[in-house]
Design a protein around this motif. Structure first.
Motif, PDB file in Angstrom:
ATOM      1  N   ASP A  53      38.577  42.601  35.241  1.00 34.81           N
ATOM      2  CA  ASP A  53      39.699  41.296  34.627  1.00 34.81           C
ATOM      3  C   ASP A  53      39.875  40.192  33.730  1.00 34.81           C
ATOM      4  O   ASP A  53      38.986  39.827  33.161  1.00 34.81           O
ATOM      5  CB  ASP A  53      40.207  40.563  36.147  1.00 34.81           C
ATOM      6  CG  ASP A  53      40.198  41.509  37.403  1.00 34.81           C
ATOM      7  OD1 ASP A  53      40.556  42.563  37.328  1.00 34.81           O
ATOM      8  OD2 ASP A  53      39.929  40.737  38.145  1.00 34.81           O
ATOM      9  N   ALA A  54      40.613  40.534  32.767  1.00 37.29           N
ATOM     10  CA  ALA A  54      40.783  40.218  31.479  1.00 37.29           C
ATOM     11  C   ALA A  54      40.913  38.484  32.027  1.00 37.29           C
ATOM     12  O   ALA A  54      40.245  37.986  31.012  1.00 37.29           O
ATOM     13  CB  ALA A  54      41.832  40.838  30.465  1.00 37.29           C
ATOM     14  N   SER A  55      41.528  38.058  32.395  1.00 39.58           N
ATOM     15  CA  SER A  55      41.972  36.991  33.079  1.00 39.58           C
ATOM     16  C   SER A  55      41.813  36.438  34.559  1.00 39.58           C
ATOM     17  O   SER A  55      42.651  37.205  35.208  1.00 39.58           O
ATOM     18  CB  SER A  55      42.533  35.940  31.927  1.00 39.58           C
ATOM     19  OG  SER A  55      43.594  35.951  32.097  1.00 39.58           O
ATOM     20  N   ALA A  56      41.911  34.884  34.727  1.00 36.12           N
ATOM     21  CA  ALA A  56      42.280  34.943  36.571  1.00 36.12           C
ATOM     22  C   ALA A  56      43.349  33.151  35.892  1.00 36.12           C
ATOM     23  O   ALA A  56      42.914  32.776  35.436  1.00 36.12           O
ATOM     24  CB  ALA A  56      41.191  34.649  37.318  1.00 36.12           C
ATOM     25  N   LEU A  57      44.236  33.367  37.274  1.00 40.52           N
ATOM     26  CA  LEU A  57      45.134  31.950  36.780  1.00 40.52           C
ATOM     27  C   LEU A  57      44.290  31.010  38.282  1.00 40.52           C
ATOM     28  O   LEU A  57      44.049  31.524  39.231  1.00 40.52           O
ATOM     29  CB  LEU A  57      46.034  32.242  37.295  1.00 40.52           C
ATOM     30  CG  LEU A  57      47.164  30.773  37.777  1.00 40.52           C
ATOM     31  CD1 LEU A  57      47.060  30.057  36.385  1.00 40.52           C
ATOM     32  CD2 LEU A  57      48.867  31.122  38.134  1.00 40.52           C
TER      33      LEU A  57
END
Length: 711
Positions: A53-57
């Motif tokens: 995953d590139a990023s997560a909130l």
């Protein structure tokens, strides 16, 4: 917990104890009780993460801690980062932690939302695993393997307990809410050109760099660091340099000859200091993580983290830098804080399930997984993201389209389940009303009908011809009966049966007994919100008992209105004559040294039952009407102790052994003998007589207390 905005009265008082007994009976009938039950984990704390995953909130919440005591180490804020957003009531909660020095007030506050890259998440996890492993284990040997498993598990995207706990940036360090300098302290590098130098002016008599186990390190990097000394296997927080001590300074151990630090290390550890001119470091032992959710003020101990030690830099291996002692101190409270949050989230999940359309096909044992029946042990707390301590979730249960995760099993006794059901009924009742409480009872399998049965009773006599209705109504706070026949029935003894009167007071007395117990319980619960359950129970016992009711009936001369034969009135007259010796200021009845006519107590209860039915089950009408009869109501200042309870409490306090009482009844006279021993010797013996066993027992206990206290 509000289920329905409308409030409606039920057809009978809510008998919590009977309801929970029924609940246990339902479980027992369906299958043998299994005390091995699952331990649930709220879904909000469980999220898979994959490094692809590139990023997560992350939803960030600020955990603010305010000490209510003076201490030389301040407490810093902590950032809680979650992939799920918390309910607003939890996101803004406040509670206290009990520390040996006093209390710390914890406030949750919604801060912001941030996106973190996979590399940033990995850094955060490495930080929190390292700091919590150190605080909980006080050692390093297995830390490397734990961090290796972190990378492996992250690539697999395993579901586990996972959220972020990070140091908050100071106001002057923002815009970032996270103190990234501290987070990256796990990846400490000793290169002199590190970008994190903050104050490179060394103390006097000290060079700009120091020799450590890691190599040459700038003084600014070691003054706020966590170090490990291999020769002792201990960890220390470094809070500064000692500007007047080096390896050649004298160490003066208590009771021993004076020698230099250099000589001490050579003689005790076989270590020759190579850089004996370096200033020594001031270190503190790391903090001990405890359960701060229960009071520990009385058991506060002087632990080793209060004292300072002197450490030669060359014997120290830097584990984390920069890391202030304040941050380490603050993180020692986090396991207790997160345990409280987890408990609240479980409660929220249970509330949501009850609110869902789940009134059919309910499997009763599923509720047990929500019960927290063990005292919190920080050692058993699962560090988020740490996959080495069995933190994998074994099973996932879909429950009405909501996921419940299980992290293990534990024993839950059936008595504890019944207690929890009682507490939940009370929670629904006190916040959502009877409809909410009955909704919950139906949900767990205790079926309660809300059908209102209108009063229908056919009397062939006018009540006014047998009783003074208007006067009785004035005694009942001017309650006006819609069906005066109920008032007549409430005052009719079973042995006084006329063809025109089809019933006596016994059914109404049965109903009124339960209603009075309920309304007085609710009154005391709301009147004294800070009172402990034990004291509330004592206050209720002083208010809801036959002696109290009988004395109340005599004070208002209700006995003159009872429809009963002469022999019953003769018995009542004896009670009335004895009551005249008592102070009419009290309504508790325990002061009496004679027996009571049960008819007098029954009449108070039957009147309550009559009003309850006549008012179409309005409990407030019952309380407002009966209250004048019972006044003055008990208060903490006026509450008398039941002599029997006081006797047992006193014997327990004095460690007396209570012998089995001897009791007998002959020719209508009850005899009770009580005897207590101390160290194998009979301390007191007393025998009393009365018209019944209860009175004889009360008199014996009162006399024992008078003699034992020298009154």
């Amino acid at each position: 917990m509000e289920i329905d905005g409308t409030q409606q009265q039920s057809a009978a008082p809510l008998l919590v104890e009977e309801a929970t007994q029924e609940f246990v009976a339902i479980c027992a009938e369906s299958e043998p009780y299994d005390d091995e039950q699952p331990s649930y984990v709220p879904a909000e704390l469980v999220k898979p993460w994959c490094s692809n995953d590139a990023s997560a909130l992350y939803h960030c919440y600020l955990i603010q801690m305010k000490p209510n005591f003076c201490y030389d180490i301040p407490v810093n804020d902590i950032v809680l980062g979650m992939r799920s957003e918390l309910d607003c009531d939890i996101a803004n909660m406040t509670f206290d932690l009990e520390v040996g020095r006093g209390s710390i007030t914890v406030n949750f506050k919604k801060a912001t939302e941030i996106h973190l890259s996979s590399e940033q998440v990995l850094q955060c996890r490495r930080f929190q695993i390292t700091i919590f492993r150190i605080l909980l284990d006080h050692e390093l040997p297995n830390l490397g393997k734990v961090l290796e498993r972190l990378c492996l598990a992250q690539n697999l995207g395993i579901e586990s307990i996972d959220y972020l706990l990070l140091p908050a940036a100071r106001m002057h360090q923002r815009p970032s809410i996270i103190d990234w300098e501290c987070v990256t302290s796990v990846s400490f590098q000793c290169e002199e050109n590190s970008e994190y130098h903050v104050d490179c002016s060394p103390p006097k008599n000290c060079s700009r760099v120091l020799h450590t186990k890691n190599g040459m390190v700038c003084t600014c990097r070691i003054q706020n660091s966590l170090v490990y000394t291999p020769h002792t296997g201990l960890l220390y927080c470094i809070t500064g340099l000692l500007d007047d001590l080096n390896g050649n300074s004298l160490l003066r151990p208590r009771g021993r000859r004076a020698r230099s630090y250099k000589t001490h290390y050579e003689e005790k550890h076989g270590i020759k200091l190579r850089f004996d001119q370096q200033l020594l470091l001031k270190g503190k032992h790391i903090f001990k993580v405890q359960n701060y959710l229960k009071s520990c003020r009385l058991h506060a101990e002087r632990d080793s983290c209060h004292t300072s030690v002197e450490l030669p830099p060359e014997l120290c291996s830097i584990v984390m830098s920069p890391l202030s002692v304040s941050n380490l101190y603050s993180f020692s409270f986090v396991p207790s804080i997160m345990h409280r949050l987890e408990s609240l989230l479980l409660a929220v999940n249970l509330k949501r399930m009850v609110l869902d359309r789940c009134t059919e096909n309910v499997t009763i044992p599923t509720i047990k997984g929500f019960i927290r029946n063990e005292c919190f042990d920080p050692k058993s707390w699962i560090i988020p993201g740490d996959y080495s301590g069995g933190s994998f979730l074994n099973e996932e249960l879909p429950f009405n389209e909501r996921n419940i995760y299980i992290r293990g099993r534990r024993k839950v006794k059936s008595k504890r389940v019944a207690d929890v059901v009682e507490a939940l009924i009370g929670a629904f009742l006190s916040t959502g009303g009877e409809i909410a409480a009955i909704y919950f009872m139906n949900w767990v399998g205790i079926k309660v009908d809300l059908v209102h049965i209108p009063y229908e009773r056919h009397f062939h006599v006018q009540p006014e011809k047998l009783i003074d209705v208007r006067h009785l109504e004035s005694l009942l706070n001017n309650y006006s009966f819609r069906h005066p026949h109920l008032l007549l029935e409430a005052l009719t003894h079973r042995s006084y049966m006329l063809p025109q009167i089809p019933g006596c007071y016994e059914r109404l007395e049965f109903l009124g007994d339960a209603v009075l117990d309920y309304v007085i319980t609710v009154y005391l619960y709301n009147k004294y919100p800070g009172m402990s359950p034990g004291v509330l129970t004592d206050m209720r016992s002083a208010s809801v008992n036959n002696n109290c009711y009988a004395l109340s009936a005599v004070k208002r001369r209700l006995h003159e209105h009872i429809l009963a034969p002469d022999n019953v009135h003769s018995n009542i007259a004896n009670t009335v004559n004895n009551f005249e010796r008592l102070s009419m200021e009290s309504t508790f009845g325990w002061e009496s040294e004679t027996s009571f006519s049960e008819v007098l107590a029954d009449i108070i209860e039957s009147l309550a039952g009559a009003i309850f039915v006549d008012s179409e089950y309005d409990k407030n009408a019952v309380f407002q009407s009966i209250r004048p009869l019972l006044e003055p109501l008990v208060s903490p200042e006026t509450m008398p102790l039941n002599p029997v309870k006081e006797f047992h409490d006193y014997c327990q306090k004095m460690q007396y052994i209570m012998k089995k009482p001897v009791k007998s009844i002959q020719n209508g006279v009850a005899t009770r003998t009580i005897e207590v021993e101390a160290n194998g010797v009979v301390k007191y013996t007393y025998t009393s007589t009365a018209s019944n066993n209860d009175t004889a027992k009360r008199l014996a206990c009162k006399e024992f207390l008078r003699l034992s206290k020298g009154n």
